[in-house]
Enzyme design. Sequence first.
Site, PDB file in Angstrom:
ATOM      1  N   SER A 118       3.896  -6.670  17.127  1.00 22.70           N
ATOM      2  CA  SER A 118       4.017  -5.358  16.496  1.00 22.70           C
ATOM      3  C   SER A 118       4.945  -4.479  17.320  1.00 22.70           C
ATOM      4  CB  SER A 118       2.647  -4.689  16.382  1.00 22.70           C
ATOM      5  OG  SER A 118       2.770  -3.355  15.911  1.00 22.70           O
TER       6      SER A 118
ATOM      7  N   ASP B  47       4.666  -4.460   5.243  1.00 26.67           N
ATOM      8  CA  ASP B  47       3.810  -3.705   4.322  1.00 26.67           C
ATOM      9  C   ASP B  47       4.272  -3.828   2.878  1.00 26.67           C
ATOM     10  OD1 ASP B  47       2.129  -2.907   6.333  1.00 26.67           O
ATOM     11  OD2 ASP B  47       2.988  -0.910   6.554  1.00 26.67           O
TER      12      ASP B  47
ATOM     13  N   ARG C 232      -3.498 -10.413   5.060  1.00 26.35           N
ATOM     14  CA  ARG C 232      -2.917 -10.150   3.748  1.00 26.35           C
ATOM     15  C   ARG C 232      -2.318 -11.371   3.053  1.00 26.35           C
ATOM     16  NH1 ARG C 232      -0.159  -4.322   4.861  1.00 26.35           N
ATOM     17  NH2 ARG C 232      -2.069  -3.083   4.698  1.00 26.35           N
TER      18      ARG C 232
ATOM     19  N   ARG D  31      -3.300  -1.414   0.590  1.00 32.74           N
ATOM     20  CA  ARG D  31      -2.160  -2.009  -0.105  1.00 32.74           C
ATOM     21  C   ARG D  31      -2.588  -3.132  -1.040  1.00 32.74           C
ATOM     22  NH1 ARG D  31       1.216   1.256   1.996  1.00 32.74           N
ATOM     23  NH2 ARG D  31       1.314   1.631   4.258  1.00 32.74           N
TER      24      ARG D  31
ATOM     25  N   SER E 162       3.278   7.124   8.627  1.00 31.36           N
ATOM     26  CA  SER E 162       3.909   6.638   9.855  1.00 31.36           C
ATOM     27  C   SER E 162       4.639   7.766  10.569  1.00 31.36           C
ATOM     28  CB  SER E 162       4.891   5.507   9.538  1.00 31.36           C
ATOM     29  OG  SER E 162       4.219   4.383   9.022  1.00 31.36           O
TER      30      SER E 162
END
Length: 414
Positions: free
Chosen positions: A160, A303, A334, A375, A21
């Site tokens: 976001s 995350d 997810r 992830r 990031s």
Amino acid sequence: MKKTIGKSNLEGTVTAPGSKSLMQRLIVASLLSRGTAIIHNPAANQDSFHALDCALILGAEVNEDENNSLHIEGGKQAPEYELNVGESGLGMRLFAAVGAMSGYEVKLNGMGSLLERPLTEFEKVFPQLGAQINTTKGKLPALIQGPFTGGSAKLDGSLSSQFLSGLLMALPLAENDTVIEVDSLKSKPYVDMTLEVLDTFGIRTMHKDYQRFTIPGGQAYTPAEVTVEGDWSAGAALLVAGAVASKNGIFVDGLGQKFTQADQAITGALLFAGAKLMNQDGKYRIQAHKLRGFNFDATDCPDLFPALAALAVACDKPSKITGVHRLKHKESDRGVVIQSIFKEAGIRVDLDGDVMTVHPGEVQCCTIDSHNDHRIAMAGALLGLQGGPVTITNAEAVQKSYPEFWDDLEVLMG
């Protein structure tokens, strides 16, 4: 590629990889600088490589010195503007905004799951600021025509914070000042990181309670010399591994605190769960201990969900993690994927609106698919360390953020 991970007792020391990031933001800031910026300890992962490719296409010159530091000379323009950001959601939003500072038509594309991630907010905002973006039903590929002229705009920040970060990095170069009114901003720590990078490169911005951002136009980026700190997102997987599978403790090095990283919140979650966590001279020591069920709001750090879910499996009672709505537009959906792969391992996960409840249990032998999500692949390994063994297919997905993950895990497994 397949990887099989079984119950283990971890020992040793590993160093967290550089933050992808932070690395992508530094690449963009270096590209926009008039002069040569130096990036020490550059993060080596797929997202960062694609960002470097985009910077090169946009006119930057990149060289590596004998210490593996990158020297990026920016402030230039190239006539060719066809960019591919790979599978990076952050890269897509950063380079869409940077592309809108050009007077050329910019073609922006990606690959894999990124082609399903939305750009619709930019369709609303760009025309308010003097630019245009033509997407493919709100997604990539897209054609962008600038430049931004500045002005005022309204932005929905609920999906976001990356849309805002892109605008914050591009609009200081606009001719006029810009005011952005932001509603329901999520992941504020990532915006803080963007603002810190801007400050490092001499860019002034102001905001009032993260709701009204004022960006003076006509500014110039000043090249800086910066070190990329360890990635707390990747570090979270390592720390959880120690919490569930290390009797004597492991050390995780390289996790800095100069730049804000949302996923540093993992330390709070581990402490809430009763883990033994200590910071010893810049190294974090984590040791397996009797863990208790926890409640944690991951809305601003989504995350962390896969690692937190794996941590919850080892607790004494169910744990609740809030923020499920932030998971749909990741490399996979997810929330649904965590529920599915944990079921394969014999672990019950309930999804109720915005809350995920993970029930503790014995991890069963199984094979799970990473869904090409880095992830999720790491979460599969964290499950395997507790029982199984668990076989993870498409394990190469970790290349996106942490290419050395399997090697580092093998070091700890001895």
